[in-house]
Design an enzyme around this catalytic site. Structure first.
Site, mmCIF file in Angstrom:
data_model
loop_
_atom_site.group_PDB
_atom_site.id
_atom_site.type_symbol
_atom_site.label_atom_id
_atom_site.label_comp_id
_atom_site.label_asym_id
_atom_site.label_seq_id
_atom_site.Cartn_x
_atom_site.Cartn_y
_atom_site.Cartn_z
ATOM 1 N N SER A 80 12.541 -12.404 38.258
ATOM 2 C CA SER A 80 12.988 -11.303 39.137
ATOM 3 C C SER A 80 11.949 -11.016 40.220
ATOM 4 O O SER A 80 12.291 -10.885 41.407
ATOM 5 C CB SER A 80 13.302 -10.047 38.322
ATOM 6 O OG SER A 80 12.278 -9.761 37.402
ATOM 7 N N HIS A 108 15.856 -14.037 30.666
ATOM 8 C CA HIS A 108 14.945 -13.043 31.269
ATOM 9 C C HIS A 108 15.403 -11.662 30.777
ATOM 10 O O HIS A 108 15.475 -11.432 29.567
ATOM 11 C CB HIS A 108 15.003 -13.227 32.795
ATOM 12 C CG HIS A 108 13.964 -12.492 33.579
ATOM 13 N ND1 HIS A 108 12.826 -11.960 33.034
ATOM 14 C CD2 HIS A 108 13.907 -12.199 34.916
ATOM 15 C CE1 HIS A 108 12.114 -11.380 33.992
ATOM 16 N NE2 HIS A 108 12.757 -11.500 35.145
ATOM 17 N N HIS A 155 7.609 -16.544 24.959
ATOM 18 C CA HIS A 155 7.289 -16.093 26.316
ATOM 19 C C HIS A 155 6.666 -17.233 27.101
ATOM 20 O O HIS A 155 5.974 -18.080 26.521
ATOM 21 C CB HIS A 155 6.324 -14.894 26.308
ATOM 22 C CG HIS A 155 6.363 -14.128 27.584
ATOM 23 N ND1 HIS A 155 5.551 -14.425 28.639
ATOM 24 C CD2 HIS A 155 7.162 -13.102 27.980
ATOM 25 C CE1 HIS A 155 5.835 -13.597 29.634
ATOM 26 N NE2 HIS A 155 6.804 -12.791 29.271
ATOM 27 N N ARG A 179 3.815 -4.514 24.676
ATOM 28 C CA ARG A 179 4.941 -3.613 24.970
ATOM 29 C C ARG A 179 5.852 -3.523 23.732
ATOM 30 O O ARG A 179 6.388 -2.470 23.417
ATOM 31 C CB ARG A 179 5.704 -4.098 26.205
ATOM 32 C CG ARG A 179 4.827 -4.147 27.456
ATOM 33 C CD ARG A 179 5.505 -4.853 28.609
ATOM 34 N NE ARG A 179 5.841 -6.234 28.278
ATOM 35 C CZ ARG A 179 6.618 -7.020 29.017
ATOM 36 N NH1 ARG A 179 7.135 -6.562 30.145
ATOM 37 N NH2 ARG A 179 6.873 -8.259 28.648
ATOM 38 N N ASP A 214 11.491 -7.450 24.771
ATOM 39 C CA ASP A 214 12.903 -7.186 24.506
ATOM 40 C C ASP A 214 13.241 -7.083 23.022
ATOM 41 O O ASP A 214 14.331 -6.633 22.665
ATOM 42 C CB ASP A 214 13.760 -8.286 25.142
ATOM 43 C CG ASP A 214 13.630 -8.281 26.651
ATOM 44 O OD1 ASP A 214 13.508 -7.188 27.220
ATOM 45 O OD2 ASP A 214 13.636 -9.362 27.258
HETATM 46 N N1 CMX Z 1 14.034 -19.341 20.031
HETATM 47 C C1 CMX Z 1 14.251 -20.669 19.951
HETATM 48 N N2 CMX Z 1 13.644 -21.606 20.711
HETATM 49 C C2 CMX Z 1 12.720 -21.148 21.560
HETATM 50 C C3 CMX Z 1 12.389 -19.785 21.680
HETATM 51 C C4 CMX Z 1 13.102 -18.867 20.883
HETATM 52 N N3 CMX Z 1 12.907 -17.553 20.968
HETATM 53 N N4 CMX Z 1 11.439 -19.650 22.630
HETATM 54 C C5 CMX Z 1 11.184 -20.903 23.080
HETATM 55 N N5 CMX Z 1 11.954 -21.804 22.451
HETATM 56 C C6 CMX Z 1 12.067 -23.237 22.709
HETATM 57 C C7 CMX Z 1 12.501 -23.455 24.149
HETATM 58 O O1 CMX Z 1 13.917 -23.298 24.319
HETATM 59 C C8 CMX Z 1 12.012 -24.868 24.404
HETATM 60 O O2 CMX Z 1 12.939 -25.734 23.830
HETATM 61 P P1 CMX Z 1 13.278 -27.182 24.530
HETATM 62 O O3 CMX Z 1 11.985 -27.911 24.511
HETATM 63 O O4 CMX Z 1 14.333 -27.749 23.655
HETATM 64 O O5 CMX Z 1 13.749 -26.853 25.906
HETATM 65 C C9 CMX Z 1 10.724 -24.907 23.608
HETATM 66 O O6 CMX Z 1 10.813 -23.852 22.625
HETATM 67 C C10 CMX Z 1 9.466 -24.694 24.432
HETATM 68 O O7 CMX Z 1 9.621 -23.483 25.174
HETATM 69 P P2 CMX Z 1 8.340 -22.607 25.570
HETATM 70 O O8 CMX Z 1 7.486 -23.446 26.484
HETATM 71 O O9 CMX Z 1 7.700 -22.028 24.379
HETATM 72 O O10 CMX Z 1 9.017 -21.397 26.363
HETATM 73 P P3 CMX Z 1 9.455 -21.344 27.892
HETATM 74 O O11 CMX Z 1 8.282 -20.933 28.698
HETATM 75 O O12 CMX Z 1 10.169 -22.573 28.304
HETATM 76 O O13 CMX Z 1 10.532 -20.172 27.861
HETATM 77 C C11 CMX Z 1 11.412 -18.063 27.208
HETATM 78 C C12 CMX Z 1 10.160 -18.840 27.669
HETATM 79 C C13 CMX Z 1 11.098 -16.590 27.202
HETATM 80 C C14 CMX Z 1 12.552 -18.321 28.212
HETATM 81 C C15 CMX Z 1 11.809 -18.581 25.790
HETATM 82 O O14 CMX Z 1 10.774 -18.275 24.882
HETATM 83 C C16 CMX Z 1 13.120 -17.990 25.295
HETATM 84 O O15 CMX Z 1 14.181 -18.547 25.615
HETATM 85 N N6 CMX Z 1 13.085 -16.861 24.500
HETATM 86 C C17 CMX Z 1 14.280 -16.175 24.070
HETATM 87 C C18 CMX Z 1 14.856 -15.365 25.213
HETATM 88 C C19 CMX Z 1 14.003 -14.157 25.523
HETATM 89 O O16 CMX Z 1 13.572 -13.423 24.658
HETATM 90 N N7 CMX Z 1 13.762 -13.934 26.839
HETATM 91 C C20 CMX Z 1 13.057 -12.713 27.309
HETATM 92 C C21 CMX Z 1 11.670 -13.017 27.845
HETATM 93 C C22 CMX Z 1 11.054 -11.753 28.404
HETATM 94 C C23 CMX Z 1 11.606 -11.447 29.750
HETATM 95 O O17 CMX Z 1 11.369 -12.198 30.716
HETATM 96 O O18 CMX Z 1 12.341 -10.461 29.879
#
Ligand code: CMX
Length: 426
Positions: free
Chosen positions: A234, A264, A310, A319, A365
């Site tokens: 964002s 996000h 994250h 938080r 979150d």
């Molecule tokens: N559950 C399952 N798998 C997860 C995970 C979770 N909570 N968090 C990361 N992973 C997976 C990723 O999907 C990725 O899988 P692939 O290799 O198959 O693509 C792998 O672990 C590596 O990811 P990462 O480098 O640890 O995380 P990213 O930086 O790519 O993504 C985030 C970060 C937040 C998008 C991811 O952790 C996620 O999808 N979390 C759940 C959604 C969430 O809570 N989002 C809110 C974040 C806060 C915000 O911005 O508001």
């Protein structure tokens, strides 16, 4: 007489400009980052390629706003945090009072906004409604008007601040109106002349005050979500759109569209959904084993566990810890809160065993939904709107500073896959 925000910034900006000019003049060619193929393909994670002074996120500490860890700011008002974000200092009591008064003076929502919102389909997502309202309000932009009249670059920040004030002064009223329209809660409630930003939002939503606890929870919520440095979807989107000198209404609306993504900001609606699904499946607060089973079921079906992981953080998000502490103080016997707390003890273990997520710990979150639910906001599709109201403070503080510092239009270089293949052969 206390200085206004504009006067404070007017004194500060020349120094910030000098600092920036000195950096570019003295060290313009110094290298600060390298980019690997994995980073170019993987969302530019970790690439240092933009500047943001409002806050930093340390992987092992979490959010630090202008040098102050967010945990030390939990008793402050969101208006104070905006002042801190944009100036680098906390406002004095008089400055805060003056700023709040100025916000009230900008607080009228144009009548056409309500007409636009009422014309939207009854099934519209509340985030689509909020983004549309902010975009429609572009008609009020002083920045656009002044730009077309031919202002100088040195002046950009002044109408940008004027637009920022308009957005901040109205976004909570619009957001509360959306809640009441979309969920048929009765007539829209007018803003008060006295209440602070967060307490007014609670009143306009029509939530029960619960002896002031609801406003306290909202204050905490609005403080914790304000800013998370510059590279998140964002903030980065708002930054890029604003860098084209699209006015703050365009830029914030664009940023909020990014916040509406499930990876996000929308994760906070998904999170509570996930917690409530476990409770429904196991007929009440699930046991640790039931949570473990459900977490594996989620992962094995190829989904993410919302609220965990994250892109930058590598510890429990402070938080989340702040929300958890609030829950323990005010609602420790609530079954939804208890489930969130129990999920926190189990899901990191499961994610570690799963072995994919670089950070198995909860983000902001994971816990907020339980608090909102407890204080009567049961429509979790609405939760990202609350996040947006707060995040507008961060996006706008960054945007005004960028206009003040003459930040250039964003234009990174993209490369083709064929170029990458050639490059790695070399
Ligand atoms: N559950 C399952 N798998 C997860 C995970 C979770 N909570 N968090 C990361 N992973 C997976 C990723 O999907 C990725 O899988 P692939 O290799 O198959 O693509 C792998 O672990 C590596 O990811 P990462 O480098 O640890 O995380 P990213 O930086 O790519 O993504 C985030 C970060 C937040 C998008 C991811 O952790 C996620 O999808 N979390 C759940 C959604 C969430 O809570 N989002 C809110 C974040 C806060 C915000 O911005 O508001």
């Amino acid at each position: 007489m206390a200085k206004t925000l504009k006067e404070t910034l007017g004194e500060l900006i020349p120094k910030l400009r000098e600092e920036r000019v000195a950096l570019v003049k003295g060290y313009g060619d110094a290298k600060i980052s390298e980019v690997s193929v994995a980073q170019a393909i993987g969302g530019m994670r970790g690439v240092k390629g933009m500047v943001c002074d409002t806050s930093v996120v340390e992987p092992d500490k979490g959010l630090i706003i202008r040098g102050i860890p967010v945990m030390e700011l939990t008793e402050k008002l969101p208006e104070e945090i905006f002042w801190l974000l944009i100036t680098g200092e906390m406002p004095s009591a008089d400055e805060l009072a003056g700023f709040q008064k100025e916000l009230k003076a900008h607080g009228e929502v144009p009548a056409y906004i309500w007409k636009v919102l009422k014309a939207m389909p009854k099934t519209s997502h509340p985030m689509a409604m909020l983004d549309t309202a902010i975009l429609a309000m572009e008609n009020e932009s002083v920045f656009r008007k002044r730009y077309s009249e031919g202002m100088t670059k040195q002046e950009y920040w002044e109408p940008a601040l004027e637009d920022a004030m308009k957005i901040i002064a109205t976004i909570h009223t619009i957001a509360a109106g959306i809640y009441r329209l979309r969920y048929k809660k009765g007539p829209i409630i007018e803003p008060s002349k006295k209440l602070d930003w967060g307490a007014d939002y609670v009143k306009m939503l029509g939530l029960a005050p619960k002896k002031g606890e609801t406003a306290k929870m909202m204050q905490l919520y609005l403080v914790l979500h304000t800013d998370h440095e510059g590279g998140n979807v964002s903030a980065n989107t708002c930054h890029t759109v604003g860098s084209a000198l699209s006015d703050p209404f365009y830029a914030v609306s664009a940023g909020l569209n990014g916040l509406a993504g499930p990876l996000h900001g929308l994760a906070n609606q998904e999170c509570l959904g996930w917690v409530l699904q476990t409770m429904e499946k196991f007929n009440g607060a699930p046991t640790e084993q039931e949570i473990r089973d459900y977490a594996w079921e989620t992962l094995n079906s190829g989904k993410v566990i919302p609220g965990y992981g994250h892109a930058v953080l590598r510890v429990t998000d402070p938080r989340f810890a702040a929300f958890n502490a609030f829950g323990k103080k005010y609602m420790k016997n609530d079954p939804v809160f208890q489930t969130v707390d129990r999920v926190f003890t189990i899901v990191p273990e499961v994610l570690k065993e799963h072995g994919k997520a670089k950070n198995p710990w909860p983000n902001v979150d994971a816990g907020s939904g339980a608090l909102l639910y407890y204080y009567g906001l049961k429509e979790f599709e609405y939760y990202t709107v609350l996040f947006s109201v707060s995040r507008s403070l961060g996006m706008l503080s960054q945007l005004v500073l960028n206009r003040a510092l003459g930040t250039a239009i964003t234009r990174p270089k993209s490369v083709s896959t064929a170029w990458l293949q050639d490059q790695v052969k070399k």
